[in-house]
Design a protein around this motif. Structure first.
Motif, PDB file in Angstrom:
ATOM      1  N   ILE A  43       2.995  39.749 -26.866  1.00  0.00           N
ATOM      2  CA  ILE A  43       2.928  39.484 -28.306  1.00  0.00           C
ATOM      3  C   ILE A  43       4.266  39.741 -29.007  1.00  0.00           C
ATOM      4  N   ARG A  45       7.827  40.272 -30.639  1.00  0.00           N
ATOM      5  CA  ARG A  45       9.137  39.613 -30.771  1.00  0.00           C
ATOM      6  C   ARG A  45      10.002  40.575 -31.568  1.00  0.00           C
ATOM      7  N   ASP A  46      11.196  40.828 -31.098  1.00  0.00           N
ATOM      8  CA  ASP A  46      12.058  41.790 -31.788  1.00  0.00           C
ATOM      9  C   ASP A  46      12.249  41.393 -33.247  1.00  0.00           C
ATOM     10  N   ILE A  47      11.946  42.318 -34.140  1.00  0.00           N
ATOM     11  CA  ILE A  47      12.146  42.077 -35.567  1.00  0.00           C
ATOM     12  C   ILE A  47      13.592  42.411 -35.919  1.00  0.00           C
ATOM     13  N   LEU A  48      14.253  41.477 -36.586  1.00  0.00           N
ATOM     14  CA  LEU A  48      15.675  41.657 -36.865  1.00  0.00           C
ATOM     15  C   LEU A  48      15.918  42.202 -38.276  1.00  0.00           C
ATOM     16  N   LYS A  49      14.999  41.882 -39.197  1.00  0.00           N
ATOM     17  CA  LYS A  49      15.117  42.396 -40.569  1.00  0.00           C
ATOM     18  C   LYS A  49      13.739  42.840 -41.046  1.00  0.00           C
ATOM     19  N   ALA A 138      -1.334  38.818 -35.244  1.00  0.00           N
ATOM     20  CA  ALA A 138       0.005  39.383 -35.027  1.00  0.00           C
ATOM     21  C   ALA A 138       1.107  38.567 -35.720  1.00  0.00           C
ATOM     22  N   PRO A 139       1.075  37.222 -35.657  1.00  0.00           N
ATOM     23  CA  PRO A 139       2.158  36.475 -36.339  1.00  0.00           C
ATOM     24  C   PRO A 139       2.187  36.738 -37.842  1.00  0.00           C
ATOM     25  N   PHE A 142       4.254  39.782 -38.376  1.00  0.00           N
ATOM     26  CA  PHE A 142       5.707  39.541 -38.330  1.00  0.00           C
ATOM     27  C   PHE A 142       6.166  38.975 -39.678  1.00  0.00           C
ATOM     28  N   TYR A 143       5.351  38.091 -40.241  1.00  0.00           N
ATOM     29  CA  TYR A 143       5.686  37.460 -41.527  1.00  0.00           C
ATOM     30  C   TYR A 143       5.687  38.499 -42.651  1.00  0.00           C
ATOM     31  N   THR A 146       8.611  41.048 -42.333  1.00  0.00           N
ATOM     32  CA  THR A 146       9.961  40.525 -42.558  1.00  0.00           C
ATOM     33  C   THR A 146      10.134  39.909 -43.951  1.00  0.00           C
ATOM     34  N   LYS A 147       9.047  39.394 -44.534  1.00  0.00           N
ATOM     35  CA  LYS A 147       9.171  38.693 -45.824  1.00  0.00           C
ATOM     36  C   LYS A 147       8.469  39.389 -46.980  1.00  0.00           C
TER      37      LYS A 147
END
Lengths: 417, 166
Positions: A43, A45-49, A138-139, A142-143, A146-147
């Motif tokens: 599942i 994915r490295d979060i960058l911000k 999960a997606p 991530f949203y 990050t947002k």
């Protein structure tokens, strides 16, 4: 046109005057809770911000302490993420360990009138705090992380008013089973709870109800704010908030009154809680191999008290494994101080550390083919707690404890008044 | 965007634990694919072919947040059309990029094996055998664009917010 509590929360957090069923709203996320399943290799994915690290909570709960190498890898990834972004609200294995939804309550993370998302379906639990709390995928997480925002489809709202008084050992679990049995699915609908009985219902009891609303397929579950709830949050979190009360002319799809005086112990038969429950007397004598009390719905101190009241001075039947899992390590400690743990262990129960554990068939009590379990946890789908050919009955903690003593499904009123 | 494919029918309240059993939660995507519907329809995973269409009943996908929609996408199904889709599962269809529509009457309009023509231009579903044409609920642009783009992860990747898949 008036709005329901949930419509008002969504309006406030999407910057709109009015929100109504059928709308699609984009809202600011107040709290985003990541948990160990999000960090699993298939599942993550490295979060960058990160939009705002102060809005993020990280919890390991499904398989703690790590039960295998993949779980361990996921938790290591999570720790690296916490370190990279200086996430302060982090619940690793240890004193602050627990199930995410129970920790959210214990620490006052869900502020009234705000939006909370977590990638676990029982996130609606935090609706007890007048919070628009929803389980996402999960997606989505991530949203949101990050947002700082997410979207919701707005559904119709069903209002339940509780009147009368619950009579122990009948509990909110039984009330939930009554609602699920009588009214069935609430897919794409919100549920709002209130009524004259509210002051008599503990936050733990109310949270059992909101947590279980995932099983109704509800979009959001929320309680009307009252002083009991507002004080509970203020004692735990100094942050300001604006609770949202339903308008007097709010538009409900239906308004139903639940008379708590008339509730009695119910048991849901295997595979679903929807229109699938019977009075405990009608299934008494049904064979069980395991009995479980725990999860985000029933791992509270109230649940330990209910189980201990039934088990005091009794022994678990030799054919049954009774497993009890607290919602957090803090609840574990409180249960110890109250003497509940001693009562349970003397009766023959196994008390585990705080985790989701057996509820999802992940670890600490998995069922084999042909085995039956009665559970006070969240879900009784086919195969939920282990092999697809195992069976899961659902009842209150008191009913589960009584069944463990008898060795077959049993009425808790045979043991306590 | 239009698909023509053979249909597979499933009933009401198909839950996530049937689509993707709990025991598979820590598996790789490829391993998870092998477990789809193993509890209620063992062997189906070897029968379904790329481009097929799943027809579902009410509240399809009730239950957990697990990536069950990703597993259905990975079966090669072109899309699914259900009477209604559970709210959480619908989010996962959008965000994992699995094309999904809600359409009243779909489960009575199709026998398993019928050929379906599904249009994502006007969101209609056509049964080639009976000639029936059903109108699905419209999908808001913001959600449809994400669904079509393969879900939310490629979008976040393009914005530099998450790392590329390994």
């Amino acid at each position: 046109m008036g709005m329901t509590a949930i419509e008002k929360i969504l309006a406030k957090n999407s910057g709109q005057e009015l929100v109504k069923p059928g709308d699609l709203v984009v809202v600011k996320v107040g709290t985003a809770v990541l948990y160990d399943n999000n960090f699993v290799p298939s599942i993550w994915r490295d979060i960058l911000k990160v939009y705002d690290p102060e809005r993020v909570v990280v919890v390991f709960d499904h398989r703690v302490p790590a039960k295998d190498i993949i779980s361990a890898t996921a938790q290591k990834t999570g720790r690296d993420f916490v370190k990279k972004f200086n996430i302060e609200r982090f619940h690793d294995v240890g004193a602050k360990q627990g199930i995410s939804h129970v920790l959210v309550a214990e620490h006052g993370y869900a502020l009234p009138g705000s939006v909370l998302v977590c990638g676990d379906s029982h996130t609606c639990s935090a609706g007890v705090f007048n919070c628009a709390a929803r389980g996402t995928g999960a997606p989505d997480m991530f949203y949101a992380v990050t947002k700082g925002e997410t979207w919701f489809r707005v559904g119709e709202t069903i209002r339940y008013d509780f009147e009368g008084t619950l009579k122990s050992p009948v509990s909110m679990k039984d009330v939930f089973l009554h609602i699920a049995d009588t009214y069935g699915s609430h897919a794409n609908q919100n549920v709002e709870f209130g009524g004259g009985a509210l002051p008599s219902l503990s936050i733990n009891a109310r949270r059992t109800m909101t947590t279980m609303c995932a099983e109704l397929s509800a979009e959001f579950a929320t309680f009307e704010p009252d002083d009991v709830m507002l004080d509970y949050v203020r004692e735990r979190n100094p942050a300001p908030f604006e609770a949202q009360y339903p308008d007097e002319d709010a538009n409900y799809l239906a308004r139903r009154t639940i008379n708590l005086d008339k509730m009695e112990p119910l048991v849901a038969l295997p595979d679903t809680v929807l229109e699938n429950s019977q009075k405990v007397g009608d299934v008494a004598g049904t064979h069980i191999d395991q009995a479980f009390i725990g999860s985000c719905a029933n791992g509270t101190l109230d649940d330990f008290a209910a189980a201990a009241a039934v088990l005091k001075g009794n022994k678990v039947a030799s054919n049954v494994r009774l497993l009890v899992t607290p919602g957090t390590q803090n609840i574990y400690l409180e249960a110890l101080r109250h003497g509940y743990i001693e009562t349970l262990i003397e009766a023959g129960a196994v008390v585990t550390n705080a985790t989701c554990g057996a509820c999802g068939g992940g670890h600490l009590g998995v069922l084999a083919a042909g085995e039956s379990c009665i559970t006070a946890s969240t879900r009784n789908f086919k195969g939920r707690m282990g092999d697809p050919d195992s069976k899961v009955y659902m009842g209150s903690p008191a009913t589960v404890a009584a069944s463990a003593i008898k060795g077959t499904i049993a009425d808790p009123r045979d043991f306590v008044n | 965007m239009e698909f023509t494919g053979k249909t597979w029918k499933f009933g009401d309240n198909i839950n996530t634990d049937l689509i993707l059993p709990g025991r598979a939660q820590l598996f790789t995507e490829a391993e998870q694919l092998r477990c789809v519907f193993e509890g209620n329809r063992p062997g189906w995973i070897d029968e379904v072919a790329s481009g097929d269409v799943l027809i579902g009943g009410h509240n399809f996908g009730m239950g957990s947040s697990r990536p069950a929609a990703r597993s259905l996408r990975n079966t090669g199904l072109a899309c699914m059309v259900a009477e209604s889709i559970n709210g959480l599962f619908y989010r996962n269809c959008v965000n994992w990029g699995f094309l999904a529509l809600e359409c009243d009457g779909i489960s009575t309009a199709f026998e398993e094996g019928d050929e379906a023509k599904v249009s994502f231009e006007d969101f209609t579903v056509n049964n080639s055998r009976t000639g029936d044409i059903l109108q699905s609920r419209l999908v808001p642009d913001i959600l449809f664009n994400t669904m079509k783009a393969g879900g939310v992860l490629p979008l976040l990747e393009a914005e530099g917010l998450i790392a590329a898949a390994e």
